[in-house]
Structures are given as structure tokens and as C-alpha cells.
Design a protein around this motif. Structure first.
Motif, short mmCIF file in Angstrom:
data_model
loop_
_atom_site.label_atom_id
_atom_site.label_comp_id
_atom_site.label_asym_id
_atom_site.label_seq_id
_atom_site.Cartn_x
_atom_site.Cartn_y
_atom_site.Cartn_z
N ASP A 166 0.82 -1.21 0.00
CA ASP A 166 0.00 0.00 0.00
C ASP A 166 0.86 1.27 0.00
OD1 ASP A 166 -1.42 -2.29 0.78
OD2 ASP A 166 -2.93 -1.12 1.84
N HIS A 167 0.40 2.28 -0.69
CA HIS A 167 1.06 3.57 -0.94
C HIS A 167 1.94 3.46 -2.18
CE1 HIS A 167 -0.31 5.89 2.50
NE2 HIS A 167 -0.02 4.87 3.30
N ILE A 168 3.12 2.88 -2.06
CA ILE A 168 4.08 2.50 -3.12
C ILE A 168 4.47 3.64 -4.07
CG2 ILE A 168 3.45 0.07 -3.01
CD1 ILE A 168 2.00 0.57 -5.78
N GLU A 169 4.48 4.88 -3.63
CA GLU A 169 4.87 5.98 -4.51
C GLU A 169 6.29 5.82 -5.04
OE1 GLU A 169 2.92 6.31 -1.91
OE2 GLU A 169 1.56 8.03 -2.08
N TYR A 170 7.19 5.27 -4.23
CA TYR A 170 8.60 5.16 -4.62
C TYR A 170 8.97 3.75 -5.14
CZ TYR A 170 9.59 9.82 -2.89
OH TYR A 170 9.61 11.19 -2.73
N LEU A 171 7.99 2.97 -5.50
CA LEU A 171 8.24 1.62 -5.97
C LEU A 171 8.92 1.66 -7.35
CD1 LEU A 171 7.70 -1.41 -5.38
CD2 LEU A 171 5.55 -1.16 -6.63
N ASP A 172 9.97 0.85 -7.51
CA ASP A 172 10.67 0.77 -8.79
C ASP A 172 10.18 -0.45 -9.58
OD1 ASP A 172 11.90 -1.43 -7.59
OD2 ASP A 172 13.78 -0.37 -7.23
N GLU A 173 10.73 -0.63 -10.79
CA GLU A 173 10.23 -1.69 -11.66
C GLU A 173 10.51 -3.07 -11.10
OE1 GLU A 173 9.62 -2.73 -16.37
OE2 GLU A 173 11.13 -1.25 -15.78
N ASP A 174 11.65 -3.25 -10.43
CA ASP A 174 11.93 -4.55 -9.83
C ASP A 174 10.88 -4.88 -8.75
OD1 ASP A 174 14.10 -5.05 -11.40
OD2 ASP A 174 15.59 -4.41 -9.92
N GLY A 175 10.49 -3.87 -8.00
CA GLY A 175 9.46 -4.07 -6.98
C GLY A 175 8.12 -4.39 -7.61
N VAL A 176 7.80 -3.71 -8.72
CA VAL A 176 6.55 -4.00 -9.44
C VAL A 176 6.55 -5.44 -9.93
CG1 VAL A 176 5.18 -3.43 -11.47
CG2 VAL A 176 6.16 -1.59 -10.09
N LYS A 177 7.67 -5.87 -10.48
CA LYS A 177 7.76 -7.26 -10.96
C LYS A 177 7.56 -8.25 -9.82
CE LYS A 177 10.92 -6.38 -14.84
NZ LYS A 177 12.30 -6.58 -15.35
N ALA A 178 8.11 -7.93 -8.65
CA ALA A 178 7.95 -8.81 -7.49
C ALA A 178 6.48 -8.93 -7.10
CB ALA A 178 8.77 -8.30 -6.32
N LEU A 179 5.75 -7.80 -7.13
CA LEU A 179 4.32 -7.83 -6.82
C LEU A 179 3.57 -8.67 -7.85
CD1 LEU A 179 3.50 -4.13 -5.80
CD2 LEU A 179 4.20 -6.03 -4.34
N ALA A 180 3.93 -8.51 -9.12
CA ALA A 180 3.25 -9.26 -10.18
C ALA A 180 3.46 -10.76 -10.01
CB ALA A 180 3.77 -8.81 -11.55
N GLU A 181 4.67 -11.15 -9.70
CA GLU A 181 4.98 -12.58 -9.55
C GLU A 181 4.28 -13.18 -8.34
OE1 GLU A 181 9.22 -12.71 -9.42
OE2 GLU A 181 9.45 -12.08 -11.53
N ALA A 182 4.10 -12.37 -7.29
CA ALA A 182 3.46 -12.86 -6.06
C ALA A 182 1.94 -12.78 -6.11
CB ALA A 182 3.98 -12.08 -4.86
N GLY A 183 1.40 -12.08 -7.12
CA GLY A 183 -0.05 -11.86 -7.15
C GLY A 183 -0.52 -10.88 -6.11
N THR A 184 0.36 -9.98 -5.69
CA THR A 184 0.06 -8.99 -4.64
C THR A 184 -0.59 -7.76 -5.25
OG1 THR A 184 1.88 -9.77 -3.25
CG2 THR A 184 1.08 -7.53 -2.85
N VAL A 185 -1.65 -7.26 -4.63
CA VAL A 185 -2.37 -6.08 -5.11
C VAL A 185 -1.62 -4.81 -4.69
CG1 VAL A 185 -4.54 -4.79 -4.95
CG2 VAL A 185 -4.57 -7.29 -4.98
N ALA A 186 -1.57 -3.83 -5.57
CA ALA A 186 -1.05 -2.50 -5.24
C ALA A 186 -2.21 -1.63 -4.81
CB ALA A 186 -0.34 -1.91 -6.45
N VAL A 187 -2.20 -1.18 -3.56
CA VAL A 187 -3.28 -0.31 -3.07
C VAL A 187 -2.84 1.15 -3.19
CG1 VAL A 187 -4.75 0.32 -1.12
CG2 VAL A 187 -4.16 -2.08 -1.52
N ILE A 188 -3.56 1.90 -3.98
CA ILE A 188 -3.25 3.30 -4.27
C ILE A 188 -4.03 4.18 -3.30
CG2 ILE A 188 -3.21 5.06 -6.07
CD1 ILE A 188 -1.50 2.53 -6.65
N LEU A 189 -3.33 5.13 -2.66
CA LEU A 189 -3.93 5.95 -1.60
C LEU A 189 -3.71 7.44 -1.89
CD1 LEU A 189 -2.66 3.72 1.34
CD2 LEU A 189 -4.97 3.76 0.37
N PRO A 190 -4.57 8.02 -2.73
CA PRO A 190 -4.36 9.41 -3.13
C PRO A 190 -4.59 10.42 -2.01
CG PRO A 190 -6.43 8.58 -4.02
CD PRO A 190 -5.72 7.41 -3.43
N GLY A 191 -5.32 10.05 -0.97
CA GLY A 191 -5.58 10.99 0.12
C GLY A 191 -4.32 11.44 0.82
N ALA A 192 -3.41 10.51 1.10
CA ALA A 192 -2.16 10.87 1.76
C ALA A 192 -1.26 11.66 0.83
CB ALA A 192 -1.45 9.61 2.26
#
Length: 403
Positions: free
Chosen positions: A264-290
């Protein structure tokens, strides 16, 4: 609205199912509901004869979507930080605010001082606003007690919300949120002496569904979070993580290594981190309020998330400090205007993908066999839900029995 056997007609259904039609749309549709479950959905012309005897309700051409899901909230807490907000806008530094008792310390102090009844009364006011926007499921975190007694009290209040309102609640233990003043400079001791014992106690009392942490330089390092997650794994509890909000410590990769439900949040997530989420099936929770409240400039990597097929959820992150946002509809709009999500991505983020971020498989789309948790809107097109600002077009909710 409830009913043992109901057939809803004269409606357009944005099912949010995986279909070739945008939003999973079925125009001129019907939905059959029995005992709190969806039995059938499809074109009105194709309604099976088996539902002829069901009580029929016409919805006058309105749009029906899955009930909205707010999958990241800190809705149970004591006090507020409006004075701190004013101080910052008048030029006070972070240090000056802290010396005046502001920041998370003030919320911890107020939460510890509040009774269970007081916390519940305040939380229900915020929950009622979300219910009024078509929300049928919310996640509620602990994390403002930072001692065993108050962490458990927050989770007890979260459970009590569901007993007092027609809404489903998933509880999240967030003992690894911050280090309290009495453990200043002793983060590891806090994890060992308070956080992990509180987690075990919450589990023993049946108060926790998911385990969360805050992985950041101002909170906890990955190795410290891993110790908490190891206990969660031992207890058979899924995890999620506040990750890469202010810097990149590799929190999302850590979360993915534990097959986390979400990062959750993940504003500073890089492409390697995105790939890790994709491989794990982990959802990216976007929080525009913060992002909005803190006036951040580093946006989450929406394009990379799309590229690698990471499902995106949207939530309010409602809390007294960094995101005093109590409107999921506004969060949909902010996801589109601030981060260039599409209206369909935003709505899917507050329905299908939000359910996935909570580990729920029985809600989030309009599909036979799922729970009858639906929202009925006075709109022509589902894009209107993300388009308007400060306008609530909810007509009603259809809410089945909550087990």
C-alpha cells in the motif's frame, strides 16, 4: 434493502466481471437474489422461469455496481489533528509540531485515553459516511495504541462496528506502525516486548484477520517487519504492508516474498518491486488521500503496474494525520485526476481489486454465488462515479446477511 427471494429488474449492471464489455456492463439487466446471495445476473430478456415467483423490484433504469470496498482505513482512533494541520499551514516545522505534542504521538495519547464506547461512537460517525456512499465492506486497522491493551481495544471496536452497522469489517493488526515514546530509540525492544505479544494476544482472542506494518525510515526497517511477518505466518494469518511511501527500502519485495495480499502507498516503488508484486499476485493499493494531504510530488508507478499486470485497488486511508479523507467516491476521483487512472480502473479498484486486497473471494463483482452486496446509483454511466467532485449519487444499497 433485504429480502429472502428478490428479482431486481429495470437496471443496468456494471458487474466488474472479466468480460469484453467495459465495466462488465450488462444493459437492461436483472439480478436474482436469495438469502443474501446472488443467484443469477444477466439480460432481462433471459431471466429463467425459475425466478418468476420472486418478489420483483424495479430500479427505474438505475446503475447497479458491486458494493464499494474501502480496503485501507485507520477509521478507529481517538482525537483529531486539525490544530496540527493549521500549525503546518502557518509555517510550523515538523519539529515544532512534534514539540507541541503533534504527530502520531497525539493520536496515540488520545486513543489510549479513550474508552471503547468513545472510540466506537467516533468510528461509527465515519463509517456512516462511507455507508452513505455505497460502501459495503471496510478494512479497519489498529496501530494507534502501541501497547497491548489499546491495540486489542481498537480491534474490539472494529469488530463492534460490524455488530452495530450493516457493513462487513475486516480487521488488521498494525502494531508495527510506529515506536511509542516510552520505547524511543529502542525499536527492536518494542517489536519484541509489545508488538509481537499484542499480535499473539489479538490472535488468541479472534480479533485479527490480517497483519500489517509500516516499512519506512520513520517507522520500521524490513528486517524488523520480517520478524512480525514470521509470527503472522506461524499463526496462519495473511499479511499486507505500508511500503515505499516516502522512500524505497524494498518493502514491497519483502511483502511479495511473504505472498502479501497487498502493498500500500508505493509511490517510490521501482520496476523490480513492481515485478515482485506481479509474480506474487500482490495487489497494489493506491492511496491518493495521503499523497494530496502531504503535498507529495512522487506519484505511484501506475504505468509500470499496468505494464506488468499488477491489480490496483483504491482506498481512502482515512486517518487523523496524513489522510483525513472520509469519502471513497472522492478517492476514485483523485485516483483519476492525480494519477491518471481510468474511471474503470478506479471503480475496479474499489470493488473487484479491493476485495482481492482483503483476501475476499465472495464479493467485489456481480456474479452468481457471491454475496448480494450491491450499490444502486442515480447515474447513466459508471464513469460518473469518478467524474463528479463532492456529489453523492447513491440511491440505495442492497446488502445481504453478513456472516
Amino acid at each position: 434493502m433485504t429480502g429472502n427471494s428478490s428479482l431486481f429488474v429495470d437496471l443496468n449492471a456494471a458487474t466488474m466481471s472479466e468480460s469484453q464489455a467495459a465495466y462488465g456492463m450488462i444493459d437492461n439487466a436483472a439480478i436474482a437474489v436469495k438469502d443474501g446471495l446472488i443467484e443469477w445476473v444477466g439480460p432481462l430478456a433471459d431471466v429463467p422461469l425459475a425466478y418468476a415467483g420472486y418478489s420483483k423490484t424495479g430500479l427505474e433504469g438505475r446503475l447497479v455496481t458491486p458494493g464499494l470496498i474501502d480496503c485501507h482505513t485507520h477509521i478507529v482512533h481517538g482525537g483529531d489533528r486539525a490544530v496540527e494541520f493549521e500549525m503546518r499551514l502557518n509555517g510550523a516545522s515538523y519539529e515544532e509540531v512534534a514539540r507541541a505534542g503533534g504527530g502520531i504521538v497525539s493520536t496515540v495519547t488520545a486513543t489510549r485515553a479513550a474508552t471503547e464506547d468513545e472510540l466506537l461512537e467516533d468510528a461509527l460517525r465515519r463509517v456512516d459516511v462511507l455507508i452513505g456512499e455505497g460502501v459495503t465492506t471496510i478494512e479497519i486497522k489498529s496501530g494507534y495504541g502501541l501497547d497491548v491493551e489499546t491495540e486489542l481495544r481498537m480491534l474490539q471496536v472494529a469488530r463492534a462496528v460490524m455488530a452495530n452497522r450493516p457493513i462487513r469489517v475486516k480487521t488488521t493488526f498494525l502494531g508495527a506502525h510506529a515506536t511509542p515514546a516510552e520505547y524511543a530509540g529502542r525499536d527492536d525492544a518494542y517489536i519484541d516486548n509489545v508488538c509481537i505479544p499484542a499480535l499473539r494476544a489479538a490472535y488468541a482472542e479472534g480479533l485479527v484477520d490480517v497483519v500489517d506494518g509500516f516499512c519506512e525510515n520513520i517507522a520500521f526497517q524490513p528486517a524488523q517487519i520480517a520478524r512480525v511477518f514470521d509470527v503472522a505466518r506461524e499463526l496462519g494469518l495473511p499479511v499486507k504492508l505500508h511500503a515505499e511511501q516516502l522512500s524505497n527500502l524494498g518493502g514491497a519485495k519483502l511483502a511479495a516474498s511473504y505472498s502479501a495480499l497487498s502493498a500500500d502507498h508505493i509511490e517510490y516503488l521501482d520496476e523490480d518491486g513492481v515485478k515482485a508484486l506481479a509474480e506474487a499476485g500482490t495487489v497494489a493499493v493506491i492511496l491518493p488521500g495521503a499523497f494530496y494531504t502531504l503535498r507529495e510530488t512522487q506519484a505511484p508507478p501506475i504505468t509500470l503496474l499496468r505494464k506488468h499486470g499488477v491489480p490496483m485497488a483504491l482506498a481512502t486511508d482515512v486517518n487523523p494525520g496524513s489522510s483525513p479523507l472520509n469519502s471513497l467516491l472522492l478517492a476514485l476521483n483523485m485516483g483519476c485526476t492525480l494519477f491518471r487512472m481510468t474511471p474503470e480502473e478506479a471503480l475496479r479498484g474499489a470493488t473487484q481489486n479491493a476485495a482481492r486486497a482483503l483476501g475476499l473471494t465472495d464479493t467485489g463483482t456481480i456474479k452468481a454465488g457471491l454475496r448480494a452486496e450491491l450499490a444502486v446509483w442515480d447515474v447513466k454511466h459508471p464513469a460518473e462515479l469518478a467524474y463528479r467532485i463532492g456529489f453523492n449519487p447513491l440511491h440505495s444499497r442492497i446488502f445481504g446477511a453478513v456472516s
